[in-house]
Enzyme design. Structure first.
Site, PDB file in Angstrom:
ATOM      1  N   THR A  28       0.820  -1.208   0.000  1.00  0.00           N
ATOM      2  CA  THR A  28       0.000   0.000   0.000  1.00  0.00           C
ATOM      3  C   THR A  28       0.855   1.261   0.000  1.00  0.00           C
ATOM      4  OG1 THR A  28      -1.677  -1.189   1.234  1.00  0.00           O
ATOM      5  CG2 THR A  28      -1.796   1.211   1.293  1.00  0.00           C
TER       6      THR A  28
ATOM      7  N   HIS B  65       1.976   2.070  -3.428  1.00  0.00           N
ATOM      8  CA  HIS B  65       0.912   2.704  -4.208  1.00  0.00           C
ATOM      9  C   HIS B  65       0.844   4.199  -3.900  1.00  0.00           C
ATOM     10  CE1 HIS B  65      -0.636  -1.008  -5.808  1.00  0.00           C
ATOM     11  NE2 HIS B  65      -0.860  -1.517  -4.610  1.00  0.00           N
TER      12      HIS B  65
END
Lengths: 352, 352, 352, 352
Positions: free
Chosen positions: B40, B43
């Protein structure tokens, strides 16, 4: 053929000659390679009240075994001639509502080898093909023989959730220490084992117990509370049938805990349902036999992956001819599994 | 204090000075000892479409960490000052129907550290006391930091029954190889792992996979059918989100099998419900976060018993000041968990 | 005897004379009292791609029936001559790992009556004794015939937990409306039913749906959100196989919800695993056949207690000689179950 | 305000003036609209051994109620002022391992209204906002008051699987007959109810029991075997705590059956673990309180759908001033739920 037989309604067993077993159309004929002794066999030899009401002489005794298929009935599916197999001792009807809903271990028409029909302490035995479980050809006969008993341990330790949890095993006979090994293999966080025999506690430790406690010399509940930071245990695997152990186990059980009971108490006991079950919101499971055939597949998985190694619990090997000495060893309690070989050449280790 | 911040709506992260966090009445203030990088975070650094719709700069990034309690709000229960804690990154409301029925991981008001509120790539962070999970004082900071991510693996591998069964793990990033380790600890019979990176397959092997297969050089389904005697797998743990891996996994799944899906696909995919799910009578479970707090207790059990050893997956350590190099390592895929230390003195191994 | 036969590899069915069935040793010979039409039978009549790959003419068609035992093979246990029985259409092997672990509905050697062996649109049929389910002597033949199809509904509605919950049934053919009735009987809080046919929605309402919605004239998701205070549904019972219905169902599903899928899609579909399953932490179950024999016992309980009354869904009765008209009625969709009687004297209501 | 108080360590209760409750920051102040009497309240009035060890006077008694929110503490979430609410009587800590893993009903720091902190037989009471469960504004006060007790019945009947099965309810006090109603709503096949009071058996019949049996005039086990074709029951819901009923229940239980135990025995009893649990492979569940908040959601579903109608069990209404007569009625056993209204104007039916 030679077989160990309960010949009359009194204590003792005899090795005698009996006819070869008749082979039913759905059955396989097995040449017995190894057999092992279970507590039930001791009851039958001793001719105690349970045996007197469940066994009708004459009958060939014994229900744990492995062997090789030497003949097949005309309708027998399953293992081919020459295949090494272990045997499920519960012959079930496949017709009752239990058998038809995945609960064959509760079949209301169960006949048990060596109890309700001729057993396996013999050179040969005929069993339904469905009861013959194929083993890898290189599985030691001792391990193959005791698998049926191992299945009780797998059943008991699989019904509650043991992974990541604190587990107490009360009673460290062979099936108890196998339950220790299964709980270890399934990722238990902490395993405590209790028994009145230091010999057996040592075996429990070898099979994976973290902590052992002998109620003769230590307080079981205090020990558990110490090692669990006062929380108690999440799971009780009761393998002893001893009221004191049952009481200690439930006293140590956390709220919301699970108890799987395999050990038989032989008589009603004083039991505090309020404190042990209701206030705790506990779940209690009666365990009988092996779930057919879920537990056999589960056993296969645990053994083939190496997650469980049963070899340390094979402590004694005898020729079947020496069954009396084998039974004495079993009765002494200073043993793991005691294996007997109809043909001493088949022994996978030194005979006693 | 220094913190790694997404300062504007474009790719990149910056280390800047920010004010000390405000401490709510139910919160604890933590001095960060170690933090780790999750997909994450990549990202967010890359500012991909998901990040653009879920993150509002400026925000301190990062959600995996351990630290020491240095202050407590007036209503904060839980860990005392000086206690080492890991952090659950999902801050839940405790009021919605999910929170009130033991499903806090599905809380409809979840705020995630480093995504919906300031995160942990900083010298200090304030979190609800309930989100601070006490660790043993001697737990290495690297392990304590990555526990939150380990919880995803525990959740995924605990929902289906893996014990005694054949398990396929598709995707061998850090959470995938931790899932391998959990399946091993829970007594899986056979563990197959697939990934496009040989580096990661080697890590999977180290964490307990029996068989590894790289779809670039071998056929995943054929390999599985070979090693499972044509049966296929009982359990799929899908950690990759790759449509090809999902397809291979479901094609390999036995009738009656179970699939737990953690990897995100980022887009709809062509999926054969008939063949993959319905005709097979399969069960499919979506996995998100960690079951609060069941999976944390489960983690504690697996780590304290030694059933799982996470140390091999800590492959790289950096000072937090070096976050750019740390992220490059993570982006390369040639790594396990990458740990960063706000104070290099806290590193529990040599820094890169 | 007369039988409705797929005589060649092209659309259509013929009633012709065929020899009496041969009776195997474990089988019972049944005089067919009533038979009913299932969607599968339509596929076979239409000779669509599925039928072309699964059916080899010539074969007697049909698999839903009740009848009376008129002869028994020498090894046949179970119902006695004269007994009224319904028939389980899946003939399973009782030997594979599925059959041996309580998952007979997934048997890898299943033969289906009217698909893989001669079926029941005939005056007589021979089936394994185990497949003949004893009915009370006063059960109407129509109900007894459709029980096998009812079992699909019981299976689908029993795998997720429906009691006290909000349930959506997508697809209101006969098995869909029976699923409505089961959900009602099991204490569902709210039942919504969707279908493109207003005729079928009226039937759903009669069987216990609270709310019905036709996607041709109303928005399914909006309707559900309205009646569930924006929460969505807890349980999806997917009986249509229509991609649009599947999408509406999963869009309406709450986090933590359960979806049981019985309807076949016939082709891969675009499916959003992230939104529909993973982020929601949903559980999805493929449903095939009837759990042997759990669902038959469950059916018996639901029917004998009166918790489910199936009589409203029997909408049309024909003589078997009139099978062409019966099939046309079934194909029109404006019907519930269509029952056919080899002997018109056996009809339990007026014939069309 | 006026309140019914246990003022000293001896039998009896008094209505006296007490100060208004203090309102904590997370609490709501409720104006009591209706309260109901539970067996526990009788124990406290009678000052029996249990009461002597669990209750410390002076304390306002009572824990079943509904009321309207009239004030809120500054941190209180949840229901708004003017909202009608029922009350969960178990005030839990939300911090212990039980509370943190979805097992709040087992919280080790539980305080019970009217037992461990001031209760609800008063004009006003302050409770944590989390314990105030919003009711529809048109729910009759009697029903809203007894919901907490209904939750015990829902919990007990929801843990085993009752749908499609034969169920025995032993003990037909209010919670027993509510368990009958829940089993009916969940699709039980056959419900047998036993009690020593014909009045209560009539109530059980009204709430859905198929068969009732009074052990004073009929043999419970024989009756069950008759009506179950010799099979026995699948599920035991034990609500009496009477050793004879427990014994009858377990004797009637089929192999593989499930027993949920709510009734307290007050003392250890002679129990045959072998016959009742182990040989049967039975599962036994201790039931305490309501699963927080699963059972409240379940109740809401069962009541709103109309699957359960509780109105027949409200048999007596009194002004709270008349608490002595109300308690006498409750003690007589010739009643269902006895409701008391602090303001007689609030009564939803004629007062006695």
């Amino acid at each position: 053929m030679r077989a160990v037989v309960k010949t009359s309604s009194e204590p003792g067993l005899e090795m005698i000659d009996v006819p070869m077993p008749e082979l039913g159309p759905d059955e396989v004929l097995l040449q017995v390679k190894a057999t092992s002794i279970c507590g039930t066999d001791l009851h039958i030899r001793n001719w105690d009240p349970w045996a007197q009401t469940h066994v009708t002489p004459p009958i060939v005794v014994g229900h744990e075994m492995c062997g090789v298929v030497v003949d097949k009935g005309p309708k027998a599916d399953g293992p081919e001639i020459g295949q090494l197999v272990s045997v499920e001792s519960h012959v079930v009807c496949n017709r009752c509502a239990f058998c038809r809903t995945g609960k064959g271990h509760l079949c209301e028409n169960t006949k048990i080898l060596g109890v309700g029909r001729d057993g396996v302490y013999a050179e040969f035995v005929a069993v339904p093909a469905a009861n013959a479980w194929p083993d890898p050809p290189d599985m030691p006969y001792s391990i193959a023989s005791l698998q049926e008993n191992f299945g009780n341990a797998v059943h008991t330790a699989s019904v509650p959730l043991v992974s990541g949890r604190k587990v107490l095993v009360t009673g460290c006979g062979p099936v108890g220490v196998m339950a220790v090994a299964v709980a270890r293999a399934l990722g238990a966080r902490l395993i405590i084992a209790s028994d009145v025999s230091d010999y057996r506690l040592a075996m429990a430790k070898q099979m994976g117990a973290d902590i052992t406690v002998n109620p003769a010399t230590g307080d079981v509940v205090d020990t558990i509370m110490d090692v669990s930071e006062g929380e108690g245990i999440d799971v009780l695997l009761e393998m002893s049938g001893a009221p004191s152990a049952i009481n200690e186990g439930f006293t140590s059980l956390k709220s919301g805990g699970e108890a799987a009971l395999l050990g038989l108490t032989s008589a009603p006991l004083e039991f505090n349902l309020d404190d042990h079950v209701i206030f705790k919101g506990a779940s209690v499971y009666g365990i009988v036999g092996r779930r057919l055939w879920i537990d056999w597949y589960q056993m296969r998985g645990l053994l083939r992956s190496g997650a469980v190694d049963l070899s340390p619990i094979v402590t004694h090997r005898y020729a079947l001819d020496d069954f009396d000495r084998a039974f004495e060893t079993m009765a002494s309690g200073e043993c793991g599994k005691v294996i007997m070989f109809p043909d001493p050449q088949d022994a996978d280790g030194p005979l006693e």
